[in-house]
Design a protein around this motif. Structure first.
Motif, PDB file in Angstrom:
ATOM      1  N   GLY A  77       0.845  -1.259  -0.123  1.00 42.91           N
ATOM      2  CA  GLY A  77       0.162  -0.042  -0.111  1.00 42.91           C
ATOM      3  C   GLY A  77       1.002   1.407  -0.022  1.00 42.91           C
ATOM      4  N   TYR A  78       0.414   2.447  -0.523  1.00 43.49           N
ATOM      5  CA  TYR A  78       1.236   3.509  -0.848  1.00 43.49           C
ATOM      6  C   TYR A  78       0.430   4.744  -0.147  1.00 43.49           C
ATOM      7  N   VAL A  79       1.086   5.489   0.376  1.00 45.95           N
ATOM      8  CA  VAL A  79       0.321   6.586   1.111  1.00 45.95           C
ATOM      9  C   VAL A  79       1.418   8.111   0.732  1.00 45.95           C
ATOM     10  N   PRO A  80       0.499   8.731  -0.367  1.00 41.22           N
ATOM     11  CA  PRO A  80       1.475   9.915  -1.055  1.00 41.22           C
ATOM     12  C   PRO A  80       1.478  11.054   0.116  1.00 41.22           C
ATOM     13  N   GLN A  81       2.256  12.233  -0.183  1.00 49.89           N
ATOM     14  CA  GLN A  81       2.422  13.197   0.648  1.00 49.89           C
ATOM     15  C   GLN A  81       1.112  13.835   0.805  1.00 49.89           C
ATOM     16  N   SER A  82       0.222  14.044  -0.129  1.00 47.93           N
ATOM     17  CA  SER A  82      -1.038  14.531  -0.332  1.00 47.93           C
ATOM     18  C   SER A  82      -1.766  14.248  -1.184  1.00 47.93           C
ATOM     19  N   HIS A  83      -3.055  14.635  -0.926  1.00 49.51           N
ATOM     20  CA  HIS A  83      -4.061  14.143  -2.137  1.00 49.51           C
ATOM     21  C   HIS A  83      -5.348  15.051  -2.053  1.00 49.51           C
ATOM     22  N   HIS A  84      -5.511  15.637  -3.354  1.00 47.77           N
ATOM     23  CA  HIS A  84      -6.602  16.710  -3.447  1.00 47.77           C
ATOM     24  C   HIS A  84      -7.552  16.057  -4.299  1.00 47.77           C
ATOM     25  N   PRO A  85      -8.775  15.551  -3.730  1.00 47.63           N
ATOM     26  CA  PRO A  85     -10.036  14.933  -4.291  1.00 47.63           C
ATOM     27  C   PRO A  85     -10.891  15.827  -5.179  1.00 47.63           C
ATOM     28  N   PRO A  86     -11.349  15.508  -6.302  1.00 44.51           N
ATOM     29  CA  PRO A  86     -11.704  16.263  -7.415  1.00 44.51           C
ATOM     30  C   PRO A  86     -13.480  16.344  -6.926  1.00 44.51           C
ATOM     31  N   PHE A  87     -13.860  15.643  -5.995  1.00 44.49           N
ATOM     32  CA  PHE A  87     -15.161  15.635  -5.555  1.00 44.49           C
ATOM     33  C   PHE A  87     -15.348  15.416  -3.983  1.00 44.49           C
ATOM     34  N   PRO A  88     -16.205  15.948  -3.324  1.00 43.41           N
ATOM     35  CA  PRO A  88     -16.307  15.718  -1.985  1.00 43.41           C
ATOM     36  C   PRO A  88     -16.878  14.273  -1.597  1.00 43.41           C
ATOM     37  N   TYR A  89     -15.993  13.187  -1.857  1.00 43.01           N
ATOM     38  CA  TYR A  89     -16.570  11.852  -1.414  1.00 43.01           C
ATOM     39  C   TYR A  89     -16.610  12.068  -0.008  1.00 43.01           C
ATOM     40  N   THR A  90     -17.544  10.830   0.574  1.00 43.85           N
ATOM     41  CA  THR A  90     -17.454  10.812   2.150  1.00 43.85           C
ATOM     42  C   THR A  90     -15.955   9.906   2.194  1.00 43.85           C
ATOM     43  N   VAL A  91     -15.619  10.133   3.639  1.00 46.22           N
ATOM     44  CA  VAL A  91     -14.365   9.351   4.180  1.00 46.22           C
ATOM     45  C   VAL A  91     -14.440   7.924   3.815  1.00 46.22           C
ATOM     46  N   LEU A  92     -15.779   7.139   3.927  1.00 44.20           N
ATOM     47  CA  LEU A  92     -16.105   5.797   3.858  1.00 44.20           C
ATOM     48  C   LEU A  92     -15.726   5.498   2.116  1.00 44.20           C
TER      49      LEU A  92
END
Length: 256
Positions: A77-92
């Motif tokens: 599994g890979y965890v990047p430095q940051s992530h900017h989602p294009p849509f306000p998905y729920t956390v789940l």
């Protein structure tokens, strides 16, 4: 176990050369060094986001880069430095996205996938945020959700690129504490990149000091984090203070 044997990658006028190390189950190895030293390049090359020059990454004896995307997703599994989602998905929903490589092209996540995602949120103490829009989280909460997204794959190896970047002191301690606990309890081989030698000292089993694309030294924190080695890697005078078994690493500055 993760084994890296002679990893090399070049682009432009920069390259990483002959990187070698292994990480046992339940162990955290930190790649530590200044900006531009090659830490992120090494991490991305391990995961396969960048393509090394030859076979060099093995997970439980398997040539990692020769495996299918689905097989690789189950191992690392890979965890990047940051992530900017294009849509306000729920956390789940964001955590469930970690299972995308294990679903068919037109297959939607099922109840068991959401249950699995919820279990990982509980594991890191974020289940109460499951219905919150991902875009409304703090920096520390975002990092924890990205970790849960990686964990939902149930990987043997976890790669984290600057997991404390842009976080305040409290969230740095929280995120790294959770990474350390997960490595021990889940038997994960973890590799992370950090800038801060003090954090690396507290949360690493071993440290690899990186400078100009090469590993200059590797070993336990108390073996590696010494003034002369750190001065060579960072290019600044270093002072190490010891008190009640703790070591504090500081730049040596002149008092004006």
């Amino acid at each position: 176990m993760l084994e890296v044997k002679g990893l090399s990658f070049s682009y432009g006028d920069f390259s990483v050369e002959d990187v070698c190390f292994e990480v046992r189950e339940g162990e955290i190895l930190t790649l530590l060094g200044p900006n531009g030293s090659g830490k992120t390049t090494i991490l991305k090359s391990i995961y396969g986001l960048l393509k090394p020059k030859k076979k060099c990454v093995f997970v439980n004896g398997k040539d990692f880069h020769s495996l299918s995307l689905k097989e690789r997703a189950k191992l690392a599994g890979y965890v990047p430095q940051s992530h900017h989602p294009p849509f306000p998905y729920t956390v789940l929903d964001v955590v469930v996205m970690g299972l995308a490589s294990q679903l068919g092209v037109f297959e939607s996540p099922r109840k068991e996938h959401y249950q699995k995602a919820l279990e990982k949120l509980k594991l890191i103490g974020m289940e109460r945020f499951k219905d919150r829009p991902y875009t409304q989280l703090s920096g520390g909460q975002l990092q924890l959700v990205l970790i849960a997204r990686a964990l939902v794959q149930e990987p043997k190896v976890l790669l984290l690129d600057e997991p404390t970047a842009h976080l305040d002191f409290k969230n740095q301690v929280k995120v790294l504490g959770i990474v350390k606990r997960l490595a021990k309890e889940e038997g994960i081989s973890a590799v992370m990149t950090l800038h801060d030698p003090n954090l690396a000292s507290l949360y690493s089993d071993r440290i690899a000091l990186v400078k100009e694309g090469r590993i200059r030294a590797i070993g336990k924190p108390n073996e590696i984090l010494r003034e002369e080695i750190l001065e060579e890697v960072y290019g600044v005078p270093i002072c190490i203070l010891e008190f009640n078994g703790f070591r504090l690493i500081l730049p040596r500055t002149e008092v004006v």
